[in-house]
Design a protein around this motif. Sequence first.
Motif, mmCIF file in Angstrom:
data_model
loop_
_atom_site.group_PDB
_atom_site.id
_atom_site.type_symbol
_atom_site.label_atom_id
_atom_site.label_comp_id
_atom_site.label_asym_id
_atom_site.label_seq_id
_atom_site.Cartn_x
_atom_site.Cartn_y
_atom_site.Cartn_z
ATOM 1 N N VAL A 72 0.819 -1.218 0.000
ATOM 2 C CA VAL A 72 0.000 0.000 0.000
ATOM 3 C C VAL A 72 0.849 1.263 0.000
ATOM 4 O O VAL A 72 0.586 2.209 -0.761
ATOM 5 N N LYS A 73 1.906 1.310 0.822
ATOM 6 C CA LYS A 73 2.695 2.530 0.973
ATOM 7 C C LYS A 73 3.812 2.662 -0.060
ATOM 8 O O LYS A 73 4.150 3.772 -0.467
ATOM 9 N N LYS A 74 4.401 1.545 -0.453
ATOM 10 C CA LYS A 74 5.521 1.602 -1.404
ATOM 11 C C LYS A 74 5.073 1.377 -2.842
ATOM 12 O O LYS A 74 5.543 2.055 -3.761
ATOM 13 N N LEU A 75 4.186 0.407 -3.039
ATOM 14 C CA LEU A 75 3.744 0.078 -4.397
ATOM 15 C C LEU A 75 2.408 0.721 -4.745
ATOM 16 O O LEU A 75 1.915 0.545 -5.863
ATOM 17 N N PHE A 76 1.781 1.390 -3.777
ATOM 18 C CA PHE A 76 0.577 2.194 -3.982
ATOM 19 C C PHE A 76 -0.630 1.389 -4.472
ATOM 20 O O PHE A 76 -1.437 1.874 -5.247
ATOM 21 N N PHE A 77 -0.731 0.145 -4.018
ATOM 22 C CA PHE A 77 -1.953 -0.613 -4.271
ATOM 23 C C PHE A 77 -3.056 -0.056 -3.378
ATOM 24 O O PHE A 77 -2.806 0.323 -2.230
ATOM 25 N N PRO A 78 -4.267 -0.009 -3.852
ATOM 26 C CA PRO A 78 -5.359 0.501 -3.007
ATOM 27 C C PRO A 78 -5.683 -0.513 -1.902
ATOM 28 O O PRO A 78 -5.852 -1.704 -2.174
ATOM 29 N N PRO A 79 -5.781 -0.047 -0.655
ATOM 30 C CA PRO A 79 -6.140 -0.969 0.419
ATOM 31 C C PRO A 79 -7.581 -1.441 0.261
ATOM 32 O O PRO A 79 -8.446 -0.697 -0.182
ATOM 33 N N GLY A 80 -7.803 -2.680 0.631
ATOM 34 C CA GLY A 80 -9.148 -3.217 0.511
ATOM 35 C C GLY A 80 -9.150 -4.733 0.581
ATOM 36 O O GLY A 80 -8.102 -5.378 0.720
ATOM 37 N N LEU A 81 -10.327 -5.313 0.485
ATOM 38 C CA LEU A 81 -10.497 -6.757 0.604
ATOM 39 C C LEU A 81 -9.756 -7.539 -0.478
ATOM 40 O O LEU A 81 -9.130 -8.555 -0.176
ATOM 41 N N PRO A 82 -9.802 -7.117 -1.766
ATOM 42 C CA PRO A 82 -9.084 -7.896 -2.793
ATOM 43 C C PRO A 82 -7.592 -8.030 -2.500
ATOM 44 O O PRO A 82 -7.026 -9.123 -2.627
ATOM 45 N N LEU A 83 -6.952 -6.924 -2.105
ATOM 46 C CA LEU A 83 -5.521 -6.981 -1.806
ATOM 47 C C LEU A 83 -5.257 -7.914 -0.629
ATOM 48 O O LEU A 83 -4.341 -8.744 -0.666
ATOM 49 N N ARG A 84 -6.058 -7.782 0.417
ATOM 50 C CA ARG A 84 -5.877 -8.611 1.612
ATOM 51 C C ARG A 84 -6.119 -10.085 1.291
ATOM 52 O O ARG A 84 -5.368 -10.962 1.731
ATOM 53 N N LEU A 85 -7.129 -10.363 0.507
ATOM 54 C CA LEU A 85 -7.455 -11.753 0.149
ATOM 55 C C LEU A 85 -6.316 -12.403 -0.623
ATOM 56 O O LEU A 85 -5.898 -13.526 -0.315
ATOM 57 N N ILE A 86 -5.780 -11.692 -1.598
ATOM 58 C CA ILE A 86 -4.718 -12.262 -2.438
ATOM 59 C C ILE A 86 -3.412 -12.367 -1.658
ATOM 60 O O ILE A 86 -2.768 -13.432 -1.647
ATOM 61 N N ALA A 87 -3.003 -11.283 -0.980
ATOM 62 C CA ALA A 87 -1.701 -11.262 -0.302
ATOM 63 C C ALA A 87 -1.625 -12.324 0.799
ATOM 64 O O ALA A 87 -0.655 -13.086 0.888
ATOM 65 N N ARG A 88 -2.649 -12.402 1.624
ATOM 66 C CA ARG A 88 -2.615 -13.349 2.734
ATOM 67 C C ARG A 88 -2.774 -14.792 2.265
ATOM 68 O O ARG A 88 -2.152 -15.697 2.832
ATOM 69 N N SER A 89 -3.574 -14.997 1.243
ATOM 70 C CA SER A 89 -3.733 -16.357 0.714
ATOM 71 C C SER A 89 -2.430 -16.867 0.109
ATOM 72 O O SER A 89 -2.075 -18.041 0.263
ATOM 73 N N VAL A 90 -1.711 -15.969 -0.569
ATOM 74 C CA VAL A 90 -0.418 -16.365 -1.148
ATOM 75 C C VAL A 90 0.558 -16.735 -0.034
ATOM 76 O O VAL A 90 1.288 -17.726 -0.138
ATOM 77 N N TYR A 91 0.570 -15.956 1.050
ATOM 78 C CA TYR A 91 1.474 -16.264 2.166
ATOM 79 C C TYR A 91 1.157 -17.629 2.772
ATOM 80 O O TYR A 91 2.066 -18.440 3.016
ATOM 81 N N VAL A 92 -0.122 -17.897 3.029
ATOM 82 C CA VAL A 92 -0.513 -19.197 3.586
ATOM 83 C C VAL A 92 -0.107 -20.321 2.633
ATOM 84 O O VAL A 92 0.410 -21.362 3.053
ATOM 85 N N ALA A 93 -0.322 -20.107 1.328
ATOM 86 C CA ALA A 93 0.021 -21.134 0.338
ATOM 87 C C ALA A 93 1.525 -21.399 0.316
ATOM 88 O O ALA A 93 1.966 -22.553 0.209
ATOM 89 N N VAL A 94 2.327 -20.340 0.442
ATOM 90 C CA VAL A 94 3.788 -20.501 0.429
ATOM 91 C C VAL A 94 4.259 -21.293 1.651
ATOM 92 O O VAL A 94 5.072 -22.220 1.536
#
Length: 464
Positions: free
Chosen positions: A343-365
Amino acid sequence: MKAVAPSEKDAENSTVELTKSDRQKAIDDWLPITSSRNAKWWYSAFHNVTAMVGAGVLSLPYAMSELGWGPGVAVLVLSWIITLFTLWQMVEMHEMVPGKRFDRYHELGQYAFGDKLGLWIVVPQQLICEVGVCIVYMVTGGKSLKKFHDTVCLDCKNIKLSYFIMIFASVHFVLSQLPNFNSISGVSLAAAVMSLSYSTIAWGASAHKGKQEGVEYGYKAHSTAGTVFNFFSALGDVAFAYAGHNVVLEIQATIPSTPEKPSKKPMWKGVVVAYIVVALCYFPVALVGYWAFGNSVEDNILLSLVKPRWLIAMANMFVVVHVIGSYQIYAMPVFDMIETVLVKKLFFPPGLPLRLIARSVYVAVTMFIGITFPFFGALLGFFGGFAFSPTTYFLPCVMWLAIYKPKKFSLSWIINWVNLYFAGNFVDDLLTNWRFKADHTPGKDLQVLLLSYCRAKSNEKPIR
């Protein structure tokens, strides 16, 4: 072109600054660490129990078998005392600057060592701790599920561990979407109760089973090199068991604070309760488990217990519930780091889509690594020395000396320097044991860097 009057320019700049400030506040209100500050002192208690009393407690009898009675008891007691002291330091440093809160471990490190050096010192070690714990808990959760299945269904078809790890991970794909620490308080409370429950089962069943026939308490290795290796590996296991410092500032960030009622008071109250629970879990499990099985104890005490089957099955399910909560406690600061960068460095908009993708990828890794390296828990000795020990035993003392600068030869000065000396040598020796042979091991390099920094800062005006 029409010139803009100075007053108009000032107004424009103020508007821009206000916009940036509003955006920053909106982001902080969305990030998991700073989005909720209404926690009570008992939240601190069970969050800290969940963070501390994890898979590490079940390996303490095995660590005792590699340390022996005398050194083992001494290491357990000293670790409990030292880590309680360094935890107190971190709680105190959370609001050392009036009007400012260090909500994250790396923010405190940046204040102590500078913006760039603080990040390089703290973030890699904190990430190794938190990501390493998440991977270990993926494997531990899968193994405990498999043990439960195999215990209650003796005639069932054998199922690979990989499938149980995937079943365990499926829970985290859902729970990882909970926004912040306070939202997982119910999960954390259940995990804290489970940790006390399965620890009680572990030492209670061991005591009931009694001292085994032909039990031996001597070192298992038949060579000096093997004994030394096992000894330092056991120290790493103990360091892993006291790893809660990596999330303590993030937990304290959820507690409200005013000048009249600073957050350190309820936080410390919760820490004291948590450390009483830690003592009730760690010492009986380590001592009774080692007394019952000696040096033949398994690296997970529950594996040494096979009867009664219903009790062992229940204990393993308790472990599953607990590591579900522990995984979330250690994952939340990582989620915060990931989302901050996005959000702060890459300027993605905060919200559910970002949280869903980012956290799911971490769990998968973490799931993938756990499946690929199911022996990951065997590396706890290494991680304990490389990352858990500095962030738990070492860095709090360094930051205390660098920031508060206690008077030379005062009690605080002596305690911190003595702890630094032994903690630094412990890290150095442990990493040398893991074949990081060089003129300076990574532990020694870190020790020299930080202690030199402390000495350079010693003549500056102290914080009051």
